[in-house]
Design a protein around this motif. Structure first.
Motif, PDB file in Angstrom:
ATOM      1  N   TYR A 176       0.836  -1.198   0.000  1.00 61.78           N
ATOM      2  CA  TYR A 176       0.000   0.000   0.000  1.00 61.78           C
ATOM      3  C   TYR A 176       0.878   1.258   0.000  1.00 61.78           C
ATOM      4  O   TYR A 176       2.025   1.234   0.454  1.00 61.78           O
ATOM      5  CB  TYR A 176      -0.887   0.032   1.234  1.00 61.78           C
ATOM      6  N   TYR A 178       1.016   5.485   1.176  1.00 63.46           N
ATOM      7  CA  TYR A 178       0.711   6.136   2.449  1.00 63.46           C
ATOM      8  C   TYR A 178       0.632   7.644   2.251  1.00 63.46           C
ATOM      9  O   TYR A 178       1.398   8.225   1.469  1.00 63.46           O
ATOM     10  CB  TYR A 178       1.785   5.811   3.485  1.00 63.46           C
ATOM     11  N   GLU A 180      -0.081  11.179   4.789  1.00 66.19           N
ATOM     12  CA  GLU A 180      -0.308  11.735   6.122  1.00 66.19           C
ATOM     13  C   GLU A 180      -0.792  13.175   5.979  1.00 66.19           C
ATOM     14  O   GLU A 180      -0.135  13.990   5.323  1.00 66.19           O
ATOM     15  CB  GLU A 180       0.972  11.691   6.956  1.00 66.19           C
ATOM     16  N   ASP A 250      -4.168   9.369   9.013  1.00 67.43           N
ATOM     17  CA  ASP A 250      -3.374   8.405   8.242  1.00 67.43           C
ATOM     18  C   ASP A 250      -4.245   7.830   7.140  1.00 67.43           C
ATOM     19  O   ASP A 250      -5.394   7.424   7.389  1.00 67.43           O
ATOM     20  CB  ASP A 250      -2.900   7.256   9.132  1.00 67.43           C
ATOM     21  N   HIS A 252      -3.904   4.866   4.162  1.00 70.46           N
ATOM     22  CA  HIS A 252      -3.152   3.801   3.509  1.00 70.46           C
ATOM     23  C   HIS A 252      -3.859   3.476   2.197  1.00 70.46           C
ATOM     24  O   HIS A 252      -5.047   3.115   2.183  1.00 70.46           O
ATOM     25  CB  HIS A 252      -3.062   2.579   4.420  1.00 70.46           C
ATOM     26  N   ASP A 289       3.929  11.624   1.738  1.00 71.41           N
ATOM     27  CA  ASP A 289       3.181  10.737   0.859  1.00 71.41           C
ATOM     28  C   ASP A 289       4.142   9.783   0.170  1.00 71.41           C
ATOM     29  O   ASP A 289       5.297  10.119  -0.090  1.00 71.41           O
ATOM     30  CB  ASP A 289       2.349  11.511  -0.170  1.00 71.41           C
ATOM     31  N   ARG A 322      -0.363  -3.672   4.128  1.00 68.16           N
ATOM     32  CA  ARG A 322      -1.275  -2.531   4.229  1.00 68.16           C
ATOM     33  C   ARG A 322      -0.674  -1.320   4.916  1.00 68.16           C
ATOM     34  O   ARG A 322      -1.207  -0.219   4.806  1.00 68.16           O
ATOM     35  CB  ARG A 322      -2.545  -2.941   4.978  1.00 68.16           C
ATOM     36  N   SER A 323       0.402  -1.498   5.664  1.00 70.65           N
ATOM     37  CA  SER A 323       0.973  -0.363   6.380  1.00 70.65           C
ATOM     38  C   SER A 323       2.068   0.301   5.546  1.00 70.65           C
ATOM     39  O   SER A 323       2.362  -0.120   4.428  1.00 70.65           O
ATOM     40  CB  SER A 323       1.548  -0.835   7.726  1.00 70.65           C
ATOM     41  N   HIS A 324       2.657   1.346   6.118  1.00 73.28           N
ATOM     42  CA  HIS A 324       3.813   1.973   5.483  1.00 73.28           C
ATOM     43  C   HIS A 324       5.072   1.285   5.977  1.00 73.28           C
ATOM     44  O   HIS A 324       5.130   0.791   7.112  1.00 73.28           O
ATOM     45  CB  HIS A 324       3.868   3.467   5.820  1.00 73.28           C
ATOM     46  N   ASN A 328       8.538   0.998   0.521  1.00 74.84           N
ATOM     47  CA  ASN A 328       8.230   2.061  -0.445  1.00 74.84           C
ATOM     48  C   ASN A 328       9.485   2.782  -0.894  1.00 74.84           C
ATOM     49  O   ASN A 328       9.653   3.110  -2.075  1.00 74.84           O
ATOM     50  CB  ASN A 328       7.242   3.050   0.168  1.00 74.84           C
TER      51      ASN A 328
END
Length: 381
Positions: A176, A178, A180, A250, A252, A289, A322-324, A328
């Motif tokens: 995913y 992200y 903020e 947040d 995602h 981002d 699903r998280s940061h 990435n």
């Protein structure tokens, strides 16, 4: 599969792995204060005969890098040693019961780091000429801004990395994105017995957030985009109507979602709130981002995984992380990341953070198989 796999698996020592993990968990290492745990890991690896390189990130903060084999590493095992801060240091001690360990950082991601260290200790039992060309990278700062991984990527970009974030051992070739967002509403302070003469910044913020949640982007019918109000706070000035309120959100984003389109939708929705919030004074900023990605699963790591998971009696289900994570950053730098580690996101960053010792041991065996397979590859990866 490599004929070296069984000897390396045999060299994985569950008791040594448990001791490494428990000692890591005893060391408090929130982002920005990772020196003590890096000193511990450096000494552990040096005692095993590895030449450990420090990569300075800033004063008293450094990554640890270890390589083996001939030529540049074709694969790096990557783990971050920092954790989110503990709420109560008096209850920070790790607790083990029936093979399950609970402690801050247990899943995210000291379990993965311990498994990676054990993998390298097992690989070191091979003669030097049989060791695969792989690396171990233990980074700082992932829970803040990823400065540890960013420092590594300034000088090196391997073909593949395996990042030990908590996935319950589900291989994640997709990740995913992200975003903020921070919002601030301003009002007019007045004695709380006369609210009609002031302007309540909290009420304005709540109305904006409710309106934001009505945007089609955040529809419960399309739950792939994850929208979470992380913080909500106001000015504390006693018995008065608050004149300032701050919120952090947040988001995602599914791998194919462009963060720019989400930003635009949020900006339009916030601007539209002025139609029903009198005298709205609001500021919205996007502080971070990162776009997600989806890798092709037709690759050599998949071949290895589909061979060894049945041998380890593990269910195989591919997923998207699903998280940061630093995944990435690696992808943006042209490196292909596989996210795979013990523990699950369900308990990460919570007082009940946990994973089983059996899962950590299984992770070490998976990492060993991937490292050995990297040694068998020739040409492009």
């Amino acid at each position: 599969m490599s004929e070296l796999l069984e000897p390396v698996w045999h060299a994985i020592d569950p008791e040594r792995l448990r001791n490494t993990l428990m000692e890591m968990l005893e060391i408090y290492s929130p982002a920005g204060k990772e020196e003590d745990i890096q000193l511990y890991l450096e000494a552990l690896l040096q005692k095993a005969g590895f030449a450990v390189e420090r990569q300075e990130v800033e004063e008293d903060r450094f990554n640890l890098k270890v390589t083996m084999g001939q030529g540049p590493p074709r694969l790096y095992l990557v783990g971050h040693v920092d954790t989110v801060p503990a709420w109560d240091l008096e209850e920070f001690e790790p607790q083990e019961e029936w093979g399950v360990v609970r402690c801050r950082g247990r899943a995210d991601m000291k379990g993965g780091c311990a498994a990676m260290v054990e993998t390298f200790l097992a690989l070191a039992t091979l003669p030097e000429e049989q060791r695969p060309p792989v690396g171990l990278l233990l980074v700082v700062g992932e829970e803040e801004n990823g400065d540890g991984s960013a420092t590594f990527l300034l000088g090196e970009k391997p073909p593949w990395v395996v990042i030990g974030e908590p996935t319950a051992l589900a291989p994640c070739f997709s990740h995913y994105g992200y975003l903020e967002a921070g919002l601030v509403t301003r009002g007019r302070r007045i004695h709380s017995s006369l609210p009609e003469l002031g302007h309540n910044a909290i009420e304005s913020m709540l109305r904006v957030l409710l309106n934001l949640g009505r945007h089609p982007l955040f529809s419960k019918e399309t739950p792939e985009l994850v929208y979470s109000i992380r913080e909500l706070s106001s000015a504390r000035a006693g018995f008065v109507v608050p004149d300032r309120c701050e919120a952090w959100i947040d988001l995602h984003l599914p791998p194919e979602t462009d963060p720019a389109s989400v930003r635009q939708g949020m900006e339009e929705q916030v601007e539209g709130a002025a139609a029903f919030v009198d005298d709205l004074d609001i500021e919205m900023t996007f502080t971070f981002d990162s776009r997600g990605y989806r890798l092709d699963t037709d690759n050599w790591l998949t071949d290895v995984i589909e061979d060894i998971y049945p041998r380890l009696n593990l269910p195989l289900q591919y997923d998207a992380f699903r998280s940061h994570s630093d995944g990435n950053l690696f992808f943006e730098a042209g490196v292909k990341p596989l996210i795979l580690g013990p523990g699950s996101l369900e308990t990460a960053h919570t007082p009940d953070e946990q994973t089983s010792l059996g899962e950590v041991e299984a992770a070490a065996r998976i990492y060993a198989a991937l490292c050995l397979a990297a040694g068998e590859k020739r040409g492009g990866l």
